[in-house]
Design a protein around this motif. Structure first.
Motif, short mmCIF file in Angstrom:
data_model
loop_
_atom_site.label_atom_id
_atom_site.label_comp_id
_atom_site.label_asym_id
_atom_site.label_seq_id
_atom_site.Cartn_x
_atom_site.Cartn_y
_atom_site.Cartn_z
N LEU A 247 0.83 -1.21 0.00
CA LEU A 247 0.00 0.00 0.00
C LEU A 247 0.87 1.25 0.00
O LEU A 247 0.58 2.23 -0.72
CB LEU A 247 -0.92 -0.02 1.22
CG LEU A 247 -2.05 1.02 1.25
CD1 LEU A 247 -3.08 0.71 0.19
CD2 LEU A 247 -2.70 1.06 2.62
N LYS A 248 1.93 1.24 0.79
CA LYS A 248 2.82 2.40 0.87
C LYS A 248 3.55 2.61 -0.45
O LYS A 248 3.68 3.75 -0.94
CB LYS A 248 3.83 2.20 2.01
CG LYS A 248 4.71 3.41 2.28
CD LYS A 248 3.89 4.58 2.79
CE LYS A 248 4.79 5.76 3.16
NZ LYS A 248 4.02 6.92 3.62
N LEU A 249 4.03 1.53 -1.05
CA LEU A 249 4.80 1.64 -2.29
C LEU A 249 3.93 2.05 -3.48
O LEU A 249 4.35 2.84 -4.32
CB LEU A 249 5.50 0.31 -2.60
CG LEU A 249 6.62 -0.12 -1.65
CD1 LEU A 249 7.13 -1.50 -2.03
CD2 LEU A 249 7.77 0.90 -1.68
N LEU A 250 2.71 1.50 -3.53
CA LEU A 250 1.87 1.70 -4.71
C LEU A 250 0.98 2.93 -4.63
O LEU A 250 0.57 3.46 -5.66
CB LEU A 250 1.00 0.45 -4.95
CG LEU A 250 1.75 -0.85 -5.23
CD1 LEU A 250 0.77 -2.02 -5.35
CD2 LEU A 250 2.58 -0.74 -6.50
N THR A 251 0.65 3.38 -3.41
CA THR A 251 -0.29 4.49 -3.29
C THR A 251 0.24 5.67 -2.47
O THR A 251 -0.35 6.74 -2.50
CB THR A 251 -1.60 4.02 -2.63
OG1 THR A 251 -1.35 3.66 -1.26
CG2 THR A 251 -2.20 2.83 -3.37
N ARG A 252 1.32 5.47 -1.71
CA ARG A 252 1.87 6.49 -0.81
C ARG A 252 0.88 6.86 0.30
O ARG A 252 0.99 7.93 0.91
CB ARG A 252 2.24 7.77 -1.59
CG ARG A 252 3.25 7.53 -2.70
CD ARG A 252 4.54 6.99 -2.17
NE ARG A 252 5.49 6.71 -3.25
CZ ARG A 252 6.68 6.15 -3.06
NH1 ARG A 252 7.04 5.78 -1.84
NH2 ARG A 252 7.48 5.92 -4.07
N VAL A 253 -0.07 5.97 0.58
CA VAL A 253 -1.05 6.19 1.64
C VAL A 253 -0.49 5.65 2.96
O VAL A 253 0.22 4.64 2.97
CB VAL A 253 -2.39 5.51 1.29
CG1 VAL A 253 -3.35 5.53 2.47
CG2 VAL A 253 -3.02 6.20 0.09
N ASN A 254 -0.82 6.29 4.07
CA ASN A 254 -0.36 5.85 5.38
C ASN A 254 -1.04 4.52 5.74
O ASN A 254 -2.26 4.47 5.92
CB ASN A 254 -0.71 6.90 6.43
CG ASN A 254 -0.13 6.55 7.79
OD1 ASN A 254 0.37 5.45 8.03
ND2 ASN A 254 -0.18 7.51 8.70
N PRO A 255 -0.28 3.42 5.84
CA PRO A 255 -0.89 2.11 6.15
C PRO A 255 -1.59 2.08 7.51
O PRO A 255 -2.59 1.38 7.67
CB PRO A 255 0.30 1.14 6.12
CG PRO A 255 1.35 1.83 5.32
CD PRO A 255 1.17 3.29 5.60
#
Length: 427
Positions: A247-255
């Motif tokens: 999730l972090k790598l593909l979207t830069r969203v805070n897991p």
């Protein structure tokens, strides 16, 4: 008190009451009334009835929710060329995460070696059902009778029919727009039904867990402690580590924010042990808390509940290593690669219902020449692990949904962050 807090309290109470009843049944201590049928009234009667009604109520909404929501989403995407690209990305991500899950499970299984030193008993009485072949899975995706598919709960067929209808609506001009408006209104009504059911969730969760642990107790975990711990470790690493990293790598969203939003979904999945029964909650959370557009969520989440079974794949990987070690059979590198391929493809044909992973495990064992009777060694704790791996399954569905939505420009960051602030203020 928030819904998440109430469900957590219900889970803890259900675990405590169930284990207490199991101890009383085993020792006859403190509760002589058990001898007069109170156990049958409370556990087999009340807890079982309320729990089954709760699960049935969740399943009641699955088919209409998937059908109506997916028609709305497909009718919005049907005029563009994005449907094919979105479907390809979704399927690719689901297959990749499943392959990672089974590889991680086999790696931990060969390092920890939970099957060493296991004393073999008599042959199992487990009657394995034949899992469908890949050809049958592909053929059965396409319905000959959509009404029968809905009645049988065949979600892959319902998904295909819903997409076809949505695309047809998008290309039918004014007539299609009128029908689309009707489906959007119906979608709002169904989501309201989901909200009503959510308010009753803590009672259903309490009864489900109380009955389960009243029958199994805590001793079932101790008998296969190393196997249970290995599967649990693999599930936690995949559910939080792999999904969080992707999730972090593909979207830069805070897991961490993502997992915080997903707590009610994971608790529902844990309680029901069914991805399909949790589907209404997953879809509602994706739209209202994760900020995913209905056009994406209505496609990726029902599809994930049908074909994305990372938790089941993890169980199959550890169980394969465990049974091979218990029987002292070396399946070699080729065997492990076969397990990865077979379990990944088998996840496509695995229904999102409790216990079905044992059926596909039988197929995996046969592919690498291991005795199916070995399932008897793990069947005692499988129900407990089934609950945990279902929570991993729905987490994977939501992670892929977030990733696809971000890539398609169908993610509302403001909804995601606003809900995060609201939850922080409540805490």
């Amino acid at each position: 008190m928030s819904l998440t807090s109430r469900i957590l309290i219900a889970m803890a109470a259900g675990l405590g009451v169930g284990i207490l009843i199991n101890l009383v049944n085993a020792t006859g201590w403190l509760w002589p009334a058990m001898d007069y049928g109170l156990n049958e009234i409370v556990v087999v009667g009340v807890f079982d009835a309320v729990g089954r009604i709760f699960v049935a109520s969740l399943k009641l909404l699955v088919v209409p929710l998937v059908f109506v929501s997916l028609v709305c989403g497909a009718s919005g995407l049907g005029e563009s060329s994005r449907m094919g690209a979105m479907a390809a990305k979704t399927l690719l991500l689901y297959l990749i995460t499943t392959a990672i899950a089974i590889s991680l499970a086999l790696l931990l299984g060969t390092i920890i070696r939970p099957g060493d030193g296991i004393g073999m008993g008599e042959a199992s009485t487990f009657a394995s059902q034949s899992a469908p072949s890949l050809k049958d899975v592909i053929v059965n995706i396409f319905p000959s009778n959509p009404v029968k598919a809905m009645a049988d709960g065949n979600m892959l067929q319902v998904i295909v029919f819903s997409i076809l209808m949505g695309i047809a609506i998008s290309r039918s001009g004014n007539h299609g727009q009128q029908i689309r408006a009707w489906f959007e209104n119906m979608n709002e009504i169904i989501m309201k039904m989901v909200g009503i059911l959510m308010e009753l969730a803590p009672y259903g969760v309490f009864c489900l867990l109380a009955k389960l642990f009243a029958e199994l107790g805590a001793g079932a975990i101790l008998e296969l402690g190393l196997y249970f711990s290995t599967v649990l470790l693999a599930l936690l690493l995949h559910g939080f580590g792999v999904y969080g990293l992707l999730l972090k790598l593909l979207t830069r969203v805070n897991p961490l924010t993502f997992f915080k939003h997903l707590r009610p979904v994971m608790m529902f999945a844990f309680s029901t042990a069914s991805s399909s029964a949790t589907l209404p909650v997953t879809l509602r959370t994706a739209e209202e808390k994760l900020g995913v557009d209905n056009r994406v969520a209505s496609f990726t989440i029902p599809l994930g509940a049908t074909i994305n079974m990372d938790g089941t794949a993890i169980m199959q990987g550890v169980a394969t290593a465990f049974i091979a070690q218990a029987y002292q059979i070396d399946i070699g590198l080729t065997g492990y690669l076969t397990v990865i391929l077979t379990a990944t493809l088998a996840s496509i044909g695995t229904a999102g219902v409790p216990g079905v992973g044992l059926i596909t495990l039988a197929m995996v064992l046969q592919q690498v020449g291991l005795p199916v009777e070995g399932i008897a060694l793990i069947i005692g704790v499988d129900r407990l692990l089934d609950m945990i791996r279902t929570a991993v399954n729905v987490t994977g569905d939501s992670m892929v949904t977030m990733t696809v939505a971000k890539s398609e420009g169908a993610w509302d960051q403001q909804v995601f962050e606003t809900e995060a602030k609201a939850e922080t203020q409540k805490a």
